[in-house]
Design an enzyme around this catalytic site. Sequence first.
Site, short mmCIF file in Angstrom:
data_model
loop_
_atom_site.label_atom_id
_atom_site.label_comp_id
_atom_site.label_asym_id
_atom_site.label_seq_id
_atom_site.Cartn_x
_atom_site.Cartn_y
_atom_site.Cartn_z
N ALA B 173 0.82 -1.21 0.00
CA ALA B 173 0.00 0.00 0.00
C ALA B 173 0.86 1.26 0.00
CB ALA B 173 -0.89 -0.03 1.24
N THR B 175 0.47 4.41 -0.89
CA THR B 175 -0.06 5.68 -0.38
C THR B 175 -0.30 5.64 1.13
OG1 THR B 175 -2.32 5.04 -0.97
CG2 THR B 175 -1.12 6.34 -2.57
N ASP B 176 -0.41 4.44 1.70
CA ASP B 176 -0.51 4.33 3.16
C ASP B 176 0.75 4.86 3.85
OD1 ASP B 176 -2.90 3.08 2.77
OD2 ASP B 176 -2.45 1.33 3.99
N PHE B 177 1.82 4.97 3.10
CA PHE B 177 3.08 5.45 3.69
C PHE B 177 3.39 6.87 3.24
CE2 PHE B 177 2.68 1.07 4.25
CZ PHE B 177 3.15 0.87 5.53
N PRO B 180 0.26 9.36 6.18
CA PRO B 180 0.41 9.63 7.62
C PRO B 180 1.25 10.86 7.96
CG PRO B 180 0.64 7.29 7.19
CD PRO B 180 0.63 7.98 5.85
#
Lengths: 422, 417
Positions: B173, B175-177, B180
Amino acid sequence: MTQPGKDLPLKPYRILDLTQGGCLICGKLLADLGADVVQIEDPKGNPSRSMGPFYKDIPHSEKSLFWFAYSVNKRGVTLDIETADGADVFRQLVKKADFVLESFEPGYLDSLGLGYDDLSQINPRVIMTSITPYGQTGPKAHYKGSDLTGWASGGAMHTMGDPDRAPNWISFGPQASLHGGVEGAAASLIAHWHRELTGEGQQVDVSIQQCTVWLLQAAIQIYEVNRVSYSRVGALWMTGGGVGRRQVYPCKDGFIAFTVFGGGLPGLVASTRRLVDWMAADGMAPEWLQNYKWETDFDVAKVTQEEVNRVEVPFVEFFLTKTKAELWEQAWKQSIILAPASDAKDMYTDQQLAARDYWRKLDHPELGESLTYCGPFIKFSETPISFRRRAPLIGEHNTEVYQGELGLSKERLILLKQAGVI
Amino acid sequence: MAQKKGALEGIKIANFSWVGVGPLTIRYLAASGATVVRVESHTRPDVLRLMMPYKDKQPGVDRGPWFAEVNNSVRSVSIDLGKPTGRAIAWKLIMWADVMAESFVPGTMKKWGLDYDNVRQKKPDIIYLSTCQMGQSGPYANFSGFGYQAAAIGGFTYVSGWPDRTPAPTQGAYTDFIAPRFGATAIMAALDYRRRTGKGQYLDQSQFETSAHFLAAPIMDYEVNNRVLERSGNHVDYAAPHAAYPCKGDDRWVAISIFTDAEWQDFCLTLDKPEWLDDPRFATLLARKENEDELDRQIAGWTVDRTAEEVEVMMQDAGIAASVVNSVKDIIEDPHLKSQNFLRTYNHSVVGPHLYRALCHRLSKTPDTMGPGPALGEHNEYVFKELLHLTDDEVADGLVEGGITTEANLPEFKPTL
């Protein structure tokens, strides 16, 4: 423009920004939030002005779209901090600054008498944020880095790409330093909270390598528990059992992200069934596929690679008859777990981004037109992010900042200009 | 461990969010000294608690080191928001908190009466972050895909890989990184605004909108020049050589990037190939770009007989940006990262000692306050008694009704999706 009656969260603060490349995004985000960010450039212009793409493909330091995108909302002055006079002017600016952002090689500013130890003498409240490839300490702190080596050093590269070729990066290269830049923004504001409560400034040391290590996600734990070092698998999604399913499929006009799901999670199986129904309505789901027992026969803990390959064939064939847009529309209407692999045009014309009024236009009088910018990175209800000014021209705010705010005389400015300091 | 005071000592956070982005965002504040209570339940455990790997390969909600790492430094309570007693505790937590966060499909918090409009009535100065893939409004608001789908619609997959192949995106993932760090920045800015004005606010994060900033220039390139950025392997217009080259050993590579003529000169001398400096195919950047495949082949012929580590050091000694393409194992064993205490071992109450990545920055005067992740409901007693001052009766009612959950009622653990 700021919305009438709306304030910006970081309005009272002044930031001196010495960064370049992807690290420019650090000051840009703080400027979006209302801080007065002054980009300090070498009199020849920030090196990132040479980064493409360029406006109408005209390679010119006032036409870099990269510079536009990551320096928007900032002001700009020129200053050669390697000269004694330039360093002196910089020290004067620091007296009234809340933050200094920089991305030079560790030790460079110290060598000019402008390191954190020097600046904190002048202004103990100042927060100095340094964003570098390997951080300020450790055996590799002085290593030279680039965006490519930033991607490689953190391990993201090793896990990306086709197995029969070299490992890859993302073809818009500054990803690693962009991660570092945003880390710098978050960290600066954490230090800021402490400073506002205690009056104590400090140095913030960001490592781009560390930022890209987080892209390994659970691979650290998988190694720790199973002693398996993840490598690249192309466009597959590997499961613990070593079976690979496609996660990217070609379609009529591009690619989509999709995986065939079976097994024990009802939501996932329902998504697969809805897609098969659609394929059946188009005459593209063979009898066996319509009657397939997804729960038991496609449980990834048990299914074989041969079976995965066989089951994927009708999906491959179906997607080739549909466009990205057709597939995506049914995906969100029918809750099929599938998404298009958007290209730049798809992003620019995306319905969701348009419906949420994402894009922002800013006037570029020198170019005789307005350009479209990525909008607020988050929607703030009370202090909405605003787009107040396009990226600065070289030395655009010299007079405003040096004469108007710092109080240097006109004569002094002329001297500094002739000496090549500004 | 000595009591450390982090930069955010005194800030209180009620974290209702789950899976990736929400907890990864709150992690920034938790590891910087804020007091964070993570709201979970046994009836609907966090998906990351159900993901491999598990300690000793034995499944269990408290046995996953990955969940623990993502949720480091926080306290966990187990309450069921579907039950009145669970919601009553949630309200006490909200009244206690400065910041709350959630990451459900839009509308979920409203179903429980915990949406911003409702919360602000009782707690006007709350800072309330909602984060989801598409944002709270718009035609795709309710779309909920996996992280690799967010990376695809977000524009990253298309530009990952080789021009002649199907795109090969980053694992998982991406874009999960990205999201945030933006979320943490936004919360900190909102906290400063509240400190100055007393006003709270709502933060609506569309991870799609946030991550588009990592493709900002190519999107402008489309508008202005009508150009769609394509996959280009590891090559760029402005540098050559610029690629990963094979080295001695199994799947070993080194990344090298050369931007200036001076670097090119040092590179040729380091390889003991002075003849390349006069070779019309390689003498200038433009020539190297035209003959890049041949250039890459020649360099690979040299690197393949050397270890990646050896090449990295030779290049760095010559002032050239080069790095081993580090594997996961390399990262874990990297002396440089070790010297920075980036990978630490904390003792989780069930998993035992295991590795945690730190924040990617160091503050010189207010060190981080990291600690292990929680077992599910591990801090019920502490939070209910010490932070929220619930009476014994309130706790008993919660336990009887199931508003406080104590046991996972799951049919079977699925080791992977």
